[in-house]
Design a protein around this motif. Structure first.
Motif: not given
Length: 184
Positions: A22-40
């Protein structure tokens, strides 16, 4: 625009698949270089994609984090073969102790023993080793006994977002907890 969300969704899905936890949205954003809004938005897209009854996967939310997992109804058929070693069979006594901690947390060793009417030392030690319970503080009474609660690993293994997702106790089970708790 639609093509971008599909690529972003694929990227987020790949990250969740590769990480395997499990990853939080902030971690996914950092790994993917996407904004948190795009991750959501990508996660919402994945949820829609996985909603089909013909899909074997689902997004599980665990303590504010997200992971890809097998749908619950399929997992029941698969867990014996594919379950993790750490969730391999635990004894009935350990499961009883874990249930008490889950439903009564925070709870002391003495309170567990009062409900179970037997020593809980070994079961608590086993559950601590498996990472299913943890020390969450000290009770503000003489002797300051340790309080125990469940962990994120507990939530993950039982596929719960939070402790409030535990099945509600029926009247009989609730009374049993009370009656057993009143033994001296």
């Amino acid at each position: 625009m639609t093509e971008n969300i599909e690529k972003e969704t694929a990227l987020v899905e790949a990250i969740l698949f590769m990480e395997g936890e499990a990853l939080d949205e902030g971690t996914i954003a950092r790994i993917s270089s996407l904004s948190k809004e795009k991750v959501i938005a990508a996660l919402e897209n994945l949820e829609k994609r996985y909603a089909s009854e013909n899909n074997a996967l689902e997004l599980s939310r665990i303590s504010g984090a997200v992971m890809i997992s097998v749908k619950r109804e399929l997992w029941e058929n698969l867990k014996e073969r594919y379950g993790k070693k750490s969730e391999a069979k635990i004894s009935r006594a350990a499961m009883e102790t874990l249930s008490i901690v889950a439903y009564q947390q925070p709870v002391t060793r003495a309170e567990i023993e009062k409900i179970r009417s037997v020593s809980a030392d070994n079961m608590i030690r086993l559950l601590l080793e498996k990472g299913l319970v943890r020390e969450v503080g000290k009770k503000d009474i003489p002797g300051r006994p340790v309080l125990y609660g469940t962990t994120k690993e507990f939530l993950k293994i039982f596929n719960l977002n939070s402790i409030s997702d535990l099945p509600k106790l029926n009247e009989y089970d609730a009374e049993k907890f009370e009656l057993e708790g009143e033994k001296d």
